[in-house]
Each structure stands twice: as structure tokens, then as C-alpha cells.
Design a protein around this motif. Sequence first.
Motif, PDB file in Angstrom:
ATOM      1  N   UNK A 560       0.837  -1.205   0.000  1.00 14.59           N
ATOM      2  CA  UNK A 560       0.000   0.000   0.000  1.00 14.59           C
ATOM      3  C   UNK A 560       0.866   1.247   0.000  1.00 14.59           C
ATOM      4  N   UNK A 561       0.296   2.306  -0.466  1.00 14.19           N
ATOM      5  CA  UNK A 561       1.016   3.570  -0.534  1.00 14.19           C
ATOM      6  C   UNK A 561       1.135   4.192   0.848  1.00 14.19           C
ATOM      7  N   UNK A 562       2.076   5.102   1.018  1.00 14.99           N
ATOM      8  CA  UNK A 562       2.223   5.758   2.328  1.00 14.99           C
ATOM      9  C   UNK A 562       1.052   6.671   2.643  1.00 14.99           C
ATOM     10  N   UNK A 563       0.825   6.883   3.935  1.00 16.17           N
ATOM     11  CA  UNK A 563      -0.226   7.764   4.419  1.00 16.17           C
ATOM     12  C   UNK A 563       0.426   8.962   5.088  1.00 16.17           C
ATOM     13  N   UNK A 564      -0.030  10.145   4.731  1.00 16.92           N
ATOM     14  CA  UNK A 564       0.419  11.348   5.425  1.00 16.92           C
ATOM     15  C   UNK A 564      -0.292  11.390   6.762  1.00 16.92           C
ATOM     16  N   UNK A 603      -2.381   2.731  -9.258  1.00 17.98           N
ATOM     17  CA  UNK A 603      -3.767   2.594  -9.716  1.00 17.98           C
ATOM     18  C   UNK A 603      -4.649   3.653  -9.080  1.00 17.98           C
ATOM     19  N   UNK A 604      -5.737   3.985  -9.795  1.00 20.40           N
ATOM     20  CA  UNK A 604      -6.747   4.842  -9.184  1.00 20.40           C
ATOM     21  C   UNK A 604      -7.513   4.029  -8.163  1.00 20.40           C
ATOM     22  N   UNK A 605      -8.138   4.712  -7.239  1.00 18.70           N
ATOM     23  CA  UNK A 605      -8.907   3.998  -6.221  1.00 18.70           C
ATOM     24  C   UNK A 605      -9.605   4.965  -5.296  1.00 18.70           C
ATOM     25  N   UNK A 697     -13.400   9.051  -0.779  1.00 17.65           N
ATOM     26  CA  UNK A 697     -12.650   9.959  -1.644  1.00 17.65           C
ATOM     27  C   UNK A 697     -12.087   9.179  -2.820  1.00 17.65           C
ATOM     28  N   UNK A 698     -12.560   9.458  -4.017  1.00 19.31           N
ATOM     29  CA  UNK A 698     -12.048   8.802  -5.218  1.00 19.31           C
ATOM     30  C   UNK A 698     -10.851   9.593  -5.747  1.00 19.31           C
ATOM     31  N   UNK A 699      -9.786   8.873  -6.103  1.00 13.16           N
ATOM     32  CA  UNK A 699      -8.499   9.510  -6.365  1.00 13.16           C
ATOM     33  C   UNK A 699      -7.875   8.939  -7.630  1.00 13.16           C
ATOM     34  N   UNK A 700      -7.213   9.794  -8.416  1.00 12.08           N
ATOM     35  CA  UNK A 700      -6.534   9.352  -9.621  1.00 12.08           C
ATOM     36  C   UNK A 700      -5.266   8.589  -9.266  1.00 12.08           C
ATOM     37  N   UNK A 701      -4.710   7.879 -10.230  1.00 10.93           N
ATOM     38  CA  UNK A 701      -3.523   7.057  -9.986  1.00 10.93           C
ATOM     39  C   UNK A 701      -2.277   7.917  -9.803  1.00 10.93           C
ATOM     40  N   UNK A 702      -1.340   7.403  -8.952  1.00 10.63           N
ATOM     41  CA  UNK A 702      -0.004   8.004  -8.770  1.00 10.63           C
ATOM     42  C   UNK A 702      -0.091   9.486  -8.439  1.00 10.63           C
ATOM     43  N   UNK A 723     -13.172  20.565  16.134  1.00 10.66           N
ATOM     44  CA  UNK A 723     -12.476  19.793  17.160  1.00 10.66           C
ATOM     45  C   UNK A 723     -12.807  18.327  17.186  1.00 10.66           C
ATOM     46  N   UNK A 724     -13.595  17.846  16.233  1.00 12.74           N
ATOM     47  CA  UNK A 724     -14.003  16.440  16.254  1.00 12.74           C
ATOM     48  C   UNK A 724     -12.845  15.525  15.879  1.00 12.74           C
ATOM     49  N   UNK A 725     -12.911  14.279  16.426  1.00 15.74           N
ATOM     50  CA  UNK A 725     -11.916  13.277  16.077  1.00 15.74           C
ATOM     51  C   UNK A 725     -12.236  12.683  14.715  1.00 15.74           C
ATOM     52  N   UNK A 726     -11.218  12.118  14.066  1.00 15.22           N
ATOM     53  CA  UNK A 726     -11.422  11.522  12.759  1.00 15.22           C
ATOM     54  C   UNK A 726     -10.324  10.496  12.501  1.00 15.22           C
ATOM     55  N   UNK A 727     -10.510   9.701  11.481  1.00 14.88           N
ATOM     56  CA  UNK A 727      -9.496   8.728  11.087  1.00 14.88           C
ATOM     57  C   UNK A 727      -9.401   8.665   9.577  1.00 14.88           C
ATOM     58  N   UNK A 728      -8.256   8.218   9.085  1.00 16.87           N
ATOM     59  CA  UNK A 728      -8.023   8.024   7.664  1.00 16.87           C
ATOM     60  C   UNK A 728      -7.779   6.539   7.409  1.00 16.87           C
ATOM     61  N   UNK A 729      -8.641   5.899   6.669  1.00 19.05           N
ATOM     62  CA  UNK A 729      -8.389   4.518   6.266  1.00 19.05           C
ATOM     63  C   UNK A 729      -7.442   4.516   5.089  1.00 19.05           C
ATOM     64  N   UNK A 730      -6.663   3.466   5.017  1.00 22.90           N
ATOM     65  CA  UNK A 730      -5.634   3.444   3.997  1.00 22.90           C
ATOM     66  C   UNK A 730      -6.236   3.379   2.593  1.00 22.90           C
ATOM     67  N   UNK A 731      -5.434   3.837   1.643  1.00 23.24           N
ATOM     68  CA  UNK A 731      -5.854   3.858   0.255  1.00 23.24           C
ATOM     69  C   UNK A 731      -6.114   2.450  -0.261  1.00 23.24           C
ATOM     70  N   UNK A 732      -7.206   2.275  -0.981  1.00 23.14           N
ATOM     71  CA  UNK A 732      -7.578   0.985  -1.554  1.00 23.14           C
ATOM     72  C   UNK A 732      -7.534   1.103  -3.071  1.00 23.14           C
ATOM     73  N   UNK A 733      -6.619   0.420  -3.741  1.00 22.76           N
ATOM     74  CA  UNK A 733      -6.501   0.571  -5.197  1.00 22.76           C
ATOM     75  C   UNK A 733      -7.605  -0.171  -5.948  1.00 22.76           C
ATOM     76  N   UNK A 734      -8.812   0.233  -5.741  1.00 23.93           N
ATOM     77  CA  UNK A 734      -9.969  -0.314  -6.460  1.00 23.93           C
ATOM     78  C   UNK A 734     -11.002   0.789  -6.549  1.00 23.93           C
ATOM     79  N   UNK A 735     -11.810   0.791  -7.614  1.00 20.64           N
ATOM     80  CA  UNK A 735     -12.840   1.827  -7.712  1.00 20.64           C
ATOM     81  C   UNK A 735     -13.814   1.733  -6.533  1.00 20.64           C
TER      82      UNK A 735
END
Length: 1078
Positions: A560-564, A603-605, A697-702, A723-735
Amino acid sequence: MNSSVARDDSISRIGGTPECIPANGDTDGRINPSAVFVRISYNNPSGKPQFSPEDWLESLGPLKDSSVEGIIVQAVAEARIIDNKPVPEWVPYFSNRDVVTSKPIYPPFSGNRTGLDKQLGYVLQAAKKLGLEVTIGLGVDQPTWFKPAAGWNNPDWLRVEADRAAATIRTIWAEFGADYAGTIVGWYLPYEIEGYRMNRFSGTGANSDNTRAYVDDYLAPTSRAAMEITDLPNILVSPLFSPMTRSPQSSDEFERLGGWERTWARVFSTTSVNIVAPQDGAGSGKTDESDIARWFAPLVSARDRSGTPGAQVWGNAENYRDQNAGITHMGVRQLSRNLAAMKRAGATDLIMFSIHVMDPRVPRDEPYARAYRAWVAGESAPKSRLGAPQDASISVGIEGDPLTTARVTWGASTPLAPVTLPEGASTPEEITETEYTVAGYQVRRDGRVIAEYPAEGPNIHLDHQLSPGRTAVYQVWAFDYWGTFSPSTEPLMAVVEWTGGALEMRDPAPSVDAFNLAFGAPYALSKTAEGVSVGASGIGPVSTPIAIDPAFYPDIPEPLAPVLEPNEKEAERHFFRGALTDGILGSPADLEQGWQGQYSKGRAGYWVLTLDLTSVNGSADAALRSIGTQWMHDPPNNVYAPTAVEAMLYDSSGTLIASLPAVTRARAGIGDKRGSGWYWHTAVRTIVGVTRIRFAIQQRADSWSLAGQVFVQNENETNVALGARYSLRRFNPAPLLYTLDGGAPRYPGTRSRGLTDGAHGPETGPGSGWNGWFMGAENGQDAFLTVDLGTEQSVAEVGITALRSEAQAIEFIRGGRVRNANADGTWGEWGPYLSLEDAPRPPQSTREHSVLPGAGRARFVQLQLRTAPERWLMLDSVTLRASRSTDVARGREVSNATYLQSTPDQRKRGTWSPTSSTPARLQVLTSGDPIDVAAGPQTSRWARSSAADVVRGTGTRYGTSYDVDLGPRARLIREVTTTWMELYGLSIILPPEMTVLYADEDDVTWHPFGSSGGASVPQELGRDTLIRTYRVVRETPVATRRIRIQSWNGSLKPWTVGRAHLALAAITAHESEPSKTS
């Protein structure tokens, strides 16, 4: 009306609301007509040919009381009609002898004309006594005028009419000129050019010849004779403008307007006609106020360009209506708007057509005449005193047409209580009865007017030829003679069942989706059979929904790609309190501070951002209206705003409440330049009970997608996510697996497309178009899919398409069963379980289509689908197929094409008389060739016939008949269709009735198959080409080798006599056969 009379010509916009129009004179000055048309044959309520001077005084007196200054006698002779055909005999209303030649002006009339030759004298006598001015009409041969080649574009006929008009002027002036010199003020030349023919008066060649013939051969000599013989101040023509389209900017409309202007410029410049008073065309319901301004402008320009002294443009408002049987009055409200529009457009005087709907001695006209007099006197239209029509109901199906006719009924409207007294009234007795009088009832389908009926009934509308597979919504209003409407009835819904023939036309190519009743149907997914509620209003709340959420899809086993990472420490579980909810917007100049996101490698995903609103609102649920996310867009640094962002809202139980419409980059207005932009999601109403929001969030490749801030606003525009909490799930290379369509929030678990949209996802793996969920151990092995067909249908087979991919843990359907529910939601027993485990399957990823037994007759169909636990189930589509249908008339011979004539006695016996053969062009009717609407009925694609109108007073009707040979063996026919055209400009109408017959086994005797009335076309449609398929469907099929199509004509125009045309394009006959499983 006299051109010497000064009138208030101030121009201003008419005011008022739909509830109340201003009184006459409030805003546009006095806009009541100064003259009214009178037709001698119309103006006798007793129906007797003899009409005394006293009768005329009673008839014309109320006009004087309504501030009318003059009358226009429409014609001075009446053409005789025998067997629905004009004959060369006229009944003159004056002495029938030309003073110059001493010969009869008109052919001798052989019938009894006692008293008729005195009628013009009686009219003049009454008008003189009342102080009314009279303009006398000259032409009499309206039937010939409307015939192409014989009338309006025939120079020889026009010259004959001009000579006859001159002789008429000499005779009338010699007989009445001395005694009525101050009463007769002009001449009316009644042959009207209709706007839809103006393309025949444009350009060069034959079209230009038409203009010259009308102007040079008729108007010029007739108007010149009028001036030479009488020198009266007014010579009037009153053409009819009538747009052919609801596209004012179309080239055809510009061509007609150009011909209109050039014709009247020639009239003003080369003839003695000094007044052109266009009819507004409102009586037929084909024009509105916007048309008035558009057609007046070139006429005013033609007058100004001519430079002719004394040339005038008046306006002629139609106060009648002819598109509904029994409704003859134009409401005073609409009449006043049309008058005001003509005055604003440049009319210097106003006239009205005609007295035949406002004679107070006629019972049905008296309330209208009273309302009109009140308006002229300065009263404004009252607000509605009428209540909604009572006891409205609807049903689908009538005898002989069980499927495609809706029957709408209603009861009487009663006055509203309490009554609000008009200004100045002290007791209820001072309120005029007009405010309580119901003039009629209006029926609308899907918001468009389709019919009106008089107050005396019948309070029933049969809406024939409804399109199968649709839901129509009806409402009924009452209205008074002012044209003020009551509240409407509650909406009435009619759901029309699909027919085999309709599905065959929709799905001509065989496929797994052919004859699919579920196309576009709403559905729900639940964990249990009882977890979804159904009823008359459709699918209700789902208590055990299966969430279709891309966040639940497992990571594909590859790097998987890196997460900021968020820039704050972890606060609780995987939620973070950080830059996205700190209220500080990200800076486009700094990619490191305040921006968070992910990188798409190869890949886009998509990836998911989850926002926890309970972290700032405690246990309280949030109420929100709009959601915004800020995104960086910096292509030089490989940072791109998302392709699309979707927001999914959940309550405290984890149930999906709503999915707001996806926002794309284009919709967000983010271009190619570096910067940042916002993706805003706005709900149609406030959504309550929200505790968590997931952004897909749909994202283009690379590339990087970086968010800077999340705003969640309530109705007060307060950010409840600060001030709300949130999380980022990792990128999934699938539409993204599924995106719910936009609109109002739906019940959790319901969908309006996806499985029923007819689109298919890719076979190589999950993507757009697939619906999936993880069959965890707590879910068991079953999922339940419920589909709403909208109405009860006969379902022959159930198909389900699923994805299988061993590499991605996506399991095939191991088996299932089906049950159905009727319209009120009562479920039947489950059908037998069908195992699909032994079906052969290739090892690679593939789409699999499985077939389950049919559900029988059902509105709701529920599927129980079984697969393995701890695996994914991915569905692509569901099909609920009707029995297949075949058009057995395709390519068959059409013969015995004849015209028909039927008297009332013949119709009682079910017989008719053939009269002659129709034109050939028959085999095209069963060819199955595409219908070229643009080419029109002149091409060989149409079988066009001409049928006379209904003969008034006799009930004799005319029509056409066609036989279709279905082949050497008998066929089981359940449905027959015919496709027709309506094109007003060519006098082509839809048949008001179609009957189908079939031959029995001896192939000699014919029996009724079924019949149906004509289609109810929205009345405000323009005169563009309209194509309509008529169908007759039987509940039980019949065996036959031949069918016969009979269509009956109706009156094209109530005020004329002539021929209408029927244009037929296609005939089909459908034989049902059992569905074949895949």
C-alpha cells in the motif's frame, strides 16, 4: 372601436398574483374590448331561424352594459352543408341581388329562407337603437378557404371571392347605407391567415406566390372596392397567430415570423386595409402570453415600416375555449391577462371573439356574462370560494381495456367556510353568487392539464393509452367563471403494469435484461427476511440493513502507498484530533502544514475519512444541512483534488441514514490552476440523528489527495465538527464499490439503482456497479434482497448476477429461494430452495448469472441468497422477467385497407360500411423499420389516410380499416399495438378511438378483441410532431390467424368542417410464450 375615439394607451405591466388579478383599469388602463364579434347563426339561443328585432335587442343590450362600443358581424351569409360537405348554396342574411348586375350574388338557395334575409337588417336596427357601431363581415365560404390548392393559395378562387365581396358591399350599402350611415363604420374581411401556415408565405417561388395571391388577388381589390363604394373608416382583417412549436428560438419559428412580417408589410403598403387585429389563439389552448408579445412585434414593425397614415394594429382576444367538450368559456382571469399582454405589445384597440359564449339569456353563459360585467365595472377577481372536489378516487382498468386506462372520479366542490367577505360587504348576502358558482373541473396528470369537464358532469375522466411501466399522478381542481381555482384533491396515483409487447419494444435485442420488470425499481438489502417493511407506499424502513460501504471492503493483499499521518497524537482508538477539524484552513502555499491525505500508487482507487461527531457533541445527535471539505490542487507537485467525494451519514447504532450526492471536481469548480477548493454536499432538508460521517474519496492514480479542513454545518451555519476526532483509512486501489444516486435521504438499506440500473460492473473485479457486503459470522450465511415493482406484475423468472473471485475472497451464490407479496405488502409462502453449488464454474474471476424459479404475480419480490460465511458477496444486477413476447405480425401482409362509415344504428349493431380504398404504403406497417419522426408523414414510412369529421346532427362517423394476416397457423394473441402521429399543421390527428377485431377459426366471422379511447395529450403542448402508440390488451389471449384494425376519426376543429388525416406507422400483434431460463 371607431378610429376617431381617443383611448388610454398607457402601457405598464399587469400586476396581481395567481390568487387575485387587478380590476380592469388598475394597471394597464382600460383593457376591456371595445367591440365583440357576432355571428347571426350563433346568436339565437332558441335555435330557430327567425329572430326578431326585439330578440336582437335582448341579445346585444348586455354588451352595451359591458362598455362595448360596437359589434362585428362575422358573416352575411351561411354556407350550406350536406352530408358533411359544403355545397355551392348560401343562405344570405340580406336581399340576395346585386344592384349593378341585378343577378343573385350567391347561387339560388332551394330551401326555406323565411325571415333569414331580414336578419342583417334586424341586427342593424337593434344596434342603432343601442348606439352600437357595426362592422360587417363579407366572406362566407370558410370551408373552401381552408383547403390547400382550392382556397387560400388558389388565385382564381380568391379573385372570385373578391368580386363577390364587392357585389355584396354594393348590395348592402344600397339597402342599408342611407338609414344606417352612422351605424355601419366598416367592413371585415374574414378569411384568416393562420400562423402555422406562415412558412408557406416566406422566401421565394411558390411561397412568395402565396403572399401575392392573398394580398394582390383578394385583399387589395376587396378593400379598394370598400373604399370606393362606401368610404367608411375601418377595413379590418383578423389573422390568427399560432406558434407551431414550444421552441421560440427554432429556425422554423423564425421563418414563420419572417413570413408574418413580410405579408403584413405588403398589406399595409399595397392595400386599403388599415386595421390588422390578430387573434391571440388562446381559445384552442395552444398559445400563451409569451406568444402574444413575440407575434405582435413583427406586425407592429410592418406597420411602422409601411409609413401608411392611419394604419393600426389592434388585438383580438378569444373568450371561448374549444379543447374540452362542455367547457366553452375563457376564464375572465386569463382573458384579462391576454388583453393586457396585447396592449403592452402595441395594440391601440382591443376587440373580442365572440358573443356566442356570453349571452346572458343562455343559462350556461349567464354566470360568465355576469363575471365579465363585474370585471368591466372594476371588480377584481375574487380569491377562491370553492373547496376541493370531494371523494376523488382512481382505479386502473375498464371493461375491454384491463391494463392501460386510468379511471379518475370525483364529487362536487362546495363553498369554503368560513367565507371572507369582499371589501365593502357587510353581510354574506352581498357576496355575488358568481363567487360560489362552479364552472367546471380540471384534471391534471403529472402536473399537466389533460382534460376539463363542465360542472354538470360527468365527474369522471378515462385516461386511455397510458404507457406501461410508469406511475401517473392525477389531481382534480374546481374552477369558477373568473378562472379562479379551488384547492386540489389529494394526489391520486395510477401504476400501469408492463405488457409483453411494451417490454419487447423496449428490449428488442435478447439479453439477460430483456423483459426485465425490475429495471429502475427500488430495492432493499437486509440481514433478515422480516428486516424490511413493505406496503402500499413502497419499501419502508429497514430494521436490519446490510450496509453497502466501501470502508468495509478488505485491503487487497499488495503493498500500500504511504499515508500522510495526522499531526496530533492518537487520542482514542484510531481517531485523531488534528488539522482537519481545527477550524484553520489549509494554506495553498504550504503542503506540509494543515494538509492530510494519501498517495495512490500505480492505480486509481479510493480511501475513507471517518468523522466522529460524538467526540465534540457528547451523546447528542447532530442535526446538519451541509458538509464541506477543503482540498489542495497543485498539479506541478503531483497533488490533485479528488475525482469525486461522497458523504455517508450514520446514526448511533451504526445505521446508514443517508448518502448525499457525490461531488465531482468539475462540480466543485476546480480547474487546472494551482490552489484549493471546496466540495460541498447539501441535503434537501435537515438531517437529524447523525453521529458519524464517512467520506469516500475517489483519487486518480499516482497522485496525492490532501484535505485541509472539514466543515459540518447545521441550519444556523454553525460548524458542529469543530475539534471532532477523525481517522483516515488506507488507500484501496480499487474503484468505489457503490455510489448512491442523489436526492432526498432514503430509508436506510434502500436503493434506487445499482442492482436495477441496467449497468454492469467489470468482470475482472469489484468496481463501479457492484453491490457487496461481507458475510461475517454474525450475519449468518444469508442475505435478503427485496424489490418493489410498483404494481402487481406476473414474474416468470428471477435472475441474479454475482461476481466470483477466489483471489479476493468473493464467493458465488450457493443457492436461494423466492417469495412474493401483493400490493398491500402481505407476503406469501417461500418457494422451493434451489441449490446452485454444483453449477460448473471457471477458476478465474467472472460474472455469474443464476436463475431462480419465478415468483408468480407480485408487487414485491424477496430473494433469500446464501453464500459461505467470512466471505464477500458481490451482486451486479437483479432481473425479474415477464413472460417473453413475440411480435408475430412482423413482416406479415397488410390488406383490405378501406375507409369506413358508421351511423349510430350501425354502431349499435357493431357494423359499418366500407366506402373506398385507402392509399397503398401498407407493408411498411409490419416491417419493424424505425419510425423517422423528423421526416414526417409525407414519406413512405407512413400509411396516411383522410377521413371526414363527425357529421354534426347525424352522428355519422368515418374511419379507416386494415387487415393483418398472421400466417398459416393460429397464434395466441394477447396484445395488439398501433403507432400514430399527430401534426396539427398538416391536420393530422390522433384517432379518438381504436378497435381491434379477430377472425375466428373459419376465418370469416369477426369478433371484438378489444378497444380503447384516444390518448389524453397535455393541452399546453406545442404543435410539434407527436408520436403515440395505442395498445389493446386482453386478460386472456385468443387464437386467430387474422386481425383487423379500425380507427375512428373525430372533429379536428369544432368551428370548421373538413377532413382530418390519420397517419399510421406500425402495427404489432404479440404472442406470449413461456420464458426460457438461462
